[in-house]
Write an enzyme that holds these catalytic residues in place. Structure first.
Site, PDB file in Angstrom:
ATOM      1  N   LYS A  22       0.842  -1.209   0.000  1.00 41.24           N
ATOM      2  CA  LYS A  22       0.000   0.000   0.000  1.00 41.24           C
ATOM      3  C   LYS A  22       0.870   1.249   0.000  1.00 41.24           C
ATOM      4  O   LYS A  22       0.635   2.191  -0.769  1.00 41.24           O
ATOM      5  CB  LYS A  22      -0.889  -0.001   1.242  1.00 41.24           C
ATOM      6  CG  LYS A  22      -1.516   1.346   1.570  1.00 41.24           C
ATOM      7  CD  LYS A  22      -2.379   1.323   2.810  1.00 41.24           C
ATOM      8  CE  LYS A  22      -1.656   1.567   4.080  1.00 41.24           C
ATOM      9  NZ  LYS A  22      -1.368   2.972   4.410  1.00 41.24           N
ATOM     10  N   ASN A  23       1.909   1.257   0.834  1.00 31.34           N
ATOM     11  CA  ASN A  23       2.707   2.480   1.007  1.00 31.34           C
ATOM     12  C   ASN A  23       3.726   2.712  -0.093  1.00 31.34           C
ATOM     13  O   ASN A  23       4.432   3.707  -0.079  1.00 31.34           O
ATOM     14  CB  ASN A  23       3.374   2.494   2.392  1.00 31.34           C
ATOM     15  CG  ASN A  23       2.341   2.703   3.483  1.00 31.34           C
ATOM     16  OD1 ASN A  23       1.187   3.045   3.196  1.00 31.34           O
ATOM     17  ND2 ASN A  23       2.729   2.477   4.714  1.00 31.34           N
ATOM     18  N   CYS A 116      -4.339  12.251  13.313  1.00 33.88           N
ATOM     19  CA  CYS A 116      -5.137  11.017  13.272  1.00 33.88           C
ATOM     20  C   CYS A 116      -4.924  10.326  14.615  1.00 33.88           C
ATOM     21  O   CYS A 116      -4.307  10.859  15.520  1.00 33.88           O
ATOM     22  CB  CYS A 116      -4.698  10.149  12.100  1.00 33.88           C
ATOM     23  SG  CYS A 116      -3.062   9.484  12.346  1.00 33.88           S
ATOM     24  N   ARG A 121       0.848  14.370  13.337  1.00 35.12           N
ATOM     25  CA  ARG A 121       1.211  14.168  11.926  1.00 35.12           C
ATOM     26  C   ARG A 121       1.474  15.483  11.181  1.00 35.12           C
ATOM     27  O   ARG A 121       0.789  15.835  10.215  1.00 35.12           O
ATOM     28  CB  ARG A 121       0.140  13.360  11.192  1.00 35.12           C
ATOM     29  CG  ARG A 121      -0.320  12.101  11.881  1.00 35.12           C
ATOM     30  CD  ARG A 121       0.714  11.013  11.984  1.00 35.12           C
ATOM     31  NE  ARG A 121       1.106  10.456  10.710  1.00 35.12           N
ATOM     32  CZ  ARG A 121       0.491   9.444  10.094  1.00 35.12           C
ATOM     33  NH1 ARG A 121      -0.581   8.930  10.630  1.00 35.12           N
ATOM     34  NH2 ARG A 121       0.943   8.978   8.945  1.00 35.12           N
ATOM     35  N   ASP A 304       5.092   0.440  12.006  1.00 35.59           N
ATOM     36  CA  ASP A 304       3.852  -0.165  11.517  1.00 35.59           C
ATOM     37  C   ASP A 304       3.687  -1.612  11.966  1.00 35.59           C
ATOM     38  O   ASP A 304       2.641  -2.212  11.717  1.00 35.59           O
ATOM     39  CB  ASP A 304       3.790  -0.098   9.982  1.00 35.59           C
ATOM     40  CG  ASP A 304       3.567   1.324   9.505  1.00 35.59           C
ATOM     41  OD1 ASP A 304       3.734   1.577   8.312  1.00 35.59           O
ATOM     42  OD2 ASP A 304       3.257   2.180  10.363  1.00 35.59           O
ATOM     43  N   ARG A 396      -8.450  -0.361   5.390  1.00 31.82           N
ATOM     44  CA  ARG A 396      -7.665   0.692   4.716  1.00 31.82           C
ATOM     45  C   ARG A 396      -6.363   0.121   4.148  1.00 31.82           C
ATOM     46  O   ARG A 396      -5.848   0.621   3.158  1.00 31.82           O
ATOM     47  CB  ARG A 396      -7.316   1.801   5.713  1.00 31.82           C
ATOM     48  CG  ARG A 396      -8.507   2.541   6.233  1.00 31.82           C
ATOM     49  CD  ARG A 396      -8.093   3.762   6.987  1.00 31.82           C
ATOM     50  NE  ARG A 396      -7.118   4.542   6.202  1.00 31.82           N
ATOM     51  CZ  ARG A 396      -6.643   5.705   6.601  1.00 31.82           C
ATOM     52  NH1 ARG A 396      -7.024   6.207   7.753  1.00 31.82           N
ATOM     53  NH2 ARG A 396      -5.787   6.376   5.870  1.00 31.82           N
TER      54      ARG A 396
HETATM   55  C1  EPZ Z   1       4.504   6.955   6.434  1.00 29.60           C
HETATM   56  O1  EPZ Z   1       3.730   7.973   7.059  1.00 29.60           O
HETATM   57  C2  EPZ Z   1       3.579   5.747   6.313  1.00 29.60           C
HETATM   58  N1  EPZ Z   1       2.441   6.091   5.457  1.00 29.60           N
HETATM   59  C3  EPZ Z   1       3.105   5.330   7.702  1.00 29.60           C
HETATM   60  O2  EPZ Z   1       2.300   4.155   7.556  1.00 29.60           O
HETATM   61  C4  EPZ Z   1       4.328   4.991   8.538  1.00 29.60           C
HETATM   62  O3  EPZ Z   1       3.913   4.642   9.844  1.00 29.60           O
HETATM   63  C5  EPZ Z   1       5.269   6.208   8.588  1.00 29.60           C
HETATM   64  O4  EPZ Z   1       5.619   6.599   7.256  1.00 29.60           O
HETATM   65  C6  EPZ Z   1       6.543   5.924   9.361  1.00 29.60           C
HETATM   66  O5  EPZ Z   1       7.212   4.857   8.812  1.00 29.60           O
HETATM   67  C7  EPZ Z   1       2.605   6.100   4.114  1.00 29.60           C
HETATM   68  O6  EPZ Z   1       3.675   5.835   3.596  1.00 29.60           O
HETATM   69  C8  EPZ Z   1       1.400   6.440   3.292  1.00 29.60           C
HETATM   70  P1  EPZ Z   1       6.542  10.292   8.522  1.00 29.60           P
HETATM   71  P2  EPZ Z   1       4.287   9.478   7.088  1.00 29.60           P
HETATM   72  O7  EPZ Z   1       6.397  11.563   7.786  1.00 29.60           O
HETATM   73  O8  EPZ Z   1       5.107   9.755   5.903  1.00 29.60           O
HETATM   74  C9  EPZ Z   1       7.265  13.506  11.916  1.00 29.60           C
HETATM   75  C10 EPZ Z   1       0.358   2.868   7.759  1.00 29.60           C
HETATM   76  O9  EPZ Z   1      -0.163   2.308   8.724  1.00 29.60           O
HETATM   77  N2  EPZ Z   1       7.130  14.502  10.839  1.00 29.60           N
HETATM   78  O10 EPZ Z   1       7.703   9.407   8.218  1.00 29.60           O
HETATM   79  O11 EPZ Z   1       3.131  10.379   7.382  1.00 29.60           O
HETATM   80  C11 EPZ Z   1       5.920  12.878  12.257  1.00 29.60           C
HETATM   81  O12 EPZ Z   1       5.234  13.652  13.210  1.00 29.60           O
HETATM   82  C12 EPZ Z   1       0.914   4.262   7.904  1.00 29.60           C
HETATM   83  O13 EPZ Z   1       0.474   2.346   6.617  1.00 29.60           O
HETATM   84  C13 EPZ Z   1       7.327  15.848  11.116  1.00 29.60           C
HETATM   85  O14 EPZ Z   1       7.600  16.220  12.259  1.00 29.60           O
HETATM   86  O15 EPZ Z   1       5.231   9.432   8.357  1.00 29.60           O
HETATM   87  C14 EPZ Z   1       6.299  11.535  12.815  1.00 29.60           C
HETATM   88  O16 EPZ Z   1       6.618  11.692  14.188  1.00 29.60           O
HETATM   89  C15 EPZ Z   1       0.701   4.812   9.300  1.00 29.60           C
HETATM   90  N3  EPZ Z   1       7.185  16.762  10.117  1.00 29.60           N
HETATM   91  C16 EPZ Z   1       7.582  11.184  12.058  1.00 29.60           C
HETATM   92  O17 EPZ Z   1       8.045  12.401  11.470  1.00 29.60           O
HETATM   93  C17 EPZ Z   1       6.870  16.386   8.833  1.00 29.60           C
HETATM   94  O18 EPZ Z   1       6.778  17.257   7.948  1.00 29.60           O
HETATM   95  C18 EPZ Z   1       7.392  10.149  10.972  1.00 29.60           C
HETATM   96  O19 EPZ Z   1       6.471  10.654  10.084  1.00 29.60           O
HETATM   97  C19 EPZ Z   1       6.671  15.010   8.571  1.00 29.60           C
HETATM   98  C20 EPZ Z   1       6.811  14.084   9.585  1.00 29.60           C
END
Ligand code: EPZ
Length: 419
Positions: A22-23, A116, A121, A304, A396
């Site tokens: 999915k990702n 969420c 996020r 995850d 999802r």
């Molecule tokens: C991706 O989410 C995945 N989703 C998530 O999977 C996964 O848990 C996550 O990466 C971490 O591996 C998709 O790929 C669609 P991040 P993403 O930006 O990109 C902070 C699932 O269940 N952050 O890597 O949204 C944030 O707060 C989902 O399939 C900032 O501070 O995650 C978090 O603490 C859930 N500022 C950390 O980074 C930003 O601009 C990781 O977030 C962006 C992120």
């Protein structure tokens, strides 16, 4: 709303096959916005988030045709620059339209994804990177409004290896003027899969999979065909389903390297893993042993898979500790596991789990995609019946999970809500 009912105690046996990731599919589908020419994407999981993404792309003017695991997209006539709130609020990954729209059309208006169940996020790192490439970025009335006649290549050092942030900036840089070097990027395998697709379309990208990715902007991209990598989170979920039920399960399509240190930790718990051509064979003959786990960006333990691992810890001998370092709110499955008898103390990012001999089945509620998977694993191991409500969370990101687990011996069924 549908429910899932599980009668626990049946070890899983046989072969279960992993679907497309999915990702990886979500950024690859969003990348269709970067230019015309037919894109044919195969091995796309038929899950709700993918359906939401194809709806968003169609709304923006992409011609989308989905036939089973194949999605065909043609984006010569993208007219709209707006990803509206009522769609974005159902799937945060809609933020992946921001980079492609901005670099292709010079403007993008994308609703802020908002928080969420697992955390606030933020997307500040996405916006900071685009601004460094010359975009004028405003956030007002709940929308991100970005403009740039043409983005310029830049050196961008990410404060955190954000996965979708890395993906947005790579896609934006593909059509920018000049070269962009992204540093401290996320190294998740899904990013390498996105880059492989973009290179097939004519993008000039090097360093995928490392923490520095360099993109040389080009004037346009062509269509391409791509087969989406296997879903490593689904694979890890099945590996842990085999482990928690004490069966003999082969997970077909499971790529060991994609799972960070999950295999090391699972083997520390006493589970036998054997890799062969078919996939990974999972067996357990002795009680699970306690373990300490900390979630980290790839190649660390995937966040995850955290909820699923906590289900295993709940029935392991001894005291385990889970530390969640990626999302501040990702312990919503704990109260539900406690309803099943788990002995868990949460202290900030740490959860101390005192293993018990057996969980007991109970009515529980899913809170987010991966928490629901953790509850399914707990139900498979618990004594008696577990019913999980709000399984739309599960739908999802997991395709027909109850059918796949049922086919290898799980006593699990979906109870469809009478409309
Ligand atoms: C991706 O989410 C995945 N989703 C998530 O999977 C996964 O848990 C996550 O990466 C971490 O591996 C998709 O790929 C669609 P991040 P993403 O930006 O990109 C902070 C699932 O269940 N952050 O890597 O949204 C944030 O707060 C989902 O399939 C900032 O501070 O995650 C978090 O603490 C859930 N500022 C950390 O980074 C930003 O601009 C990781 O977030 C962006 C992120």
């Amino acid at each position: 709303m549908d429910q899932i009912r599980i009668i626990g105690g049946s070890p899983l046996h046989g072969v279960v096959e992993v679907g497309g990731a999915k990702n990886a599919a979500l950024p690859i589908l969003a990348a269709s916005l970067l230019g015309g020419g037919e894109c044919i994407i195969d091995h796309v999981p038929q899950v709700r988030d993918v359906i939401t993404m194809t709806k968003l792309l169609a709304l923006l003017g992409v011609e989308v045709q989905a036939e089973g695991e194949r999605v065909m997209l043609e984006a010569s006539n993208v007219q709209s620059i707006e990803a509206p709130y009522d769609l974005v609020k159902t799937m945060r990954a809609s933020i992946l339209a921001l980079g492609p729209l901005l670099t292709r059309l010079g403007e993008a208006k994308v609703s802020l994804p908002g928080g969420c169940a697992i955390g606030t996020r933020p997307v500040n790192l996405h916006l900071k990177g685009l601004a460094m490439m010359g975009a004028e970025v405003r956030v007002e009335h709940g929308y991100i409004h970005a403009k740039a006649s043409r983005l310029k290549g830049a050196r961008i050092d990410l404060d955190f290896p954000t996965v979708t942030g890395t993906e947005n900036l790579i896609m934006a840089a593909c059509l920018a003027k000049g070269t962009t070097s992204l540093h401290h990027v996320a190294r998740e395998p899904e990013i390498a899969d996105l880059c492989a697709f973009l290179v097939k379309r004519g993008a000039k990208i090097s360093g995928a999979g490392t923490d520095t990715i360099t993109i040389e902007g080009v004037s346009e991209l062509q269509g391409a065909k791509h087969w989406v990598m296997p879903d490593r989170v689904e694979a890890g979920t099945f590996v842990m389903a085999g482990a928690i039920t004490g069966g003999d399960l082969t997970v077909k399509g499971c790529v060991t390297d994609h799972l960070g240190n999950l295999f090391t930790k699972i083997q520390e718990m006493g589970v036998k893993l054997a890799e062969h051509a078919e996939g990974v064979r999972v067996r357990r003959t002795a009680p699970l042993q306690a373990v300490e786990v900390k979630t980290l960006p790839y190649p660390g333990f995937p966040t995850d898979l955290q909820a699923q691992m906590m289900a295993l810890m709940s029935v392991a001998e001894g005291t385990s500790v889970m530390t969640e370092t990626i999302f501040e709110g990702r312990f919503l499955h704990v109260p539900e596991l406690q309803r099943m008898g788990a002995s868990i103390e949460v202290d900030g990012p740490h959860a101390v789990v005192k293993g018990i001999s057996a969980l007991t089945g109970a009515p529980v509620m899913a809170s987010d995609l991966r928490a629901s998977a953790g509850l399914v694993l707990a139900g498979l191991a618990a004594e008696g019946e577990t019913t999980i409500s709000r399984v739309y969370h599960l739908d999802r990101g997991y395709e027909r999970l109850e059918e796949k687990l049922g086919a290898v011996g799980g006593q699990i069924q979906r109870i469809r809500e009478v409309a």
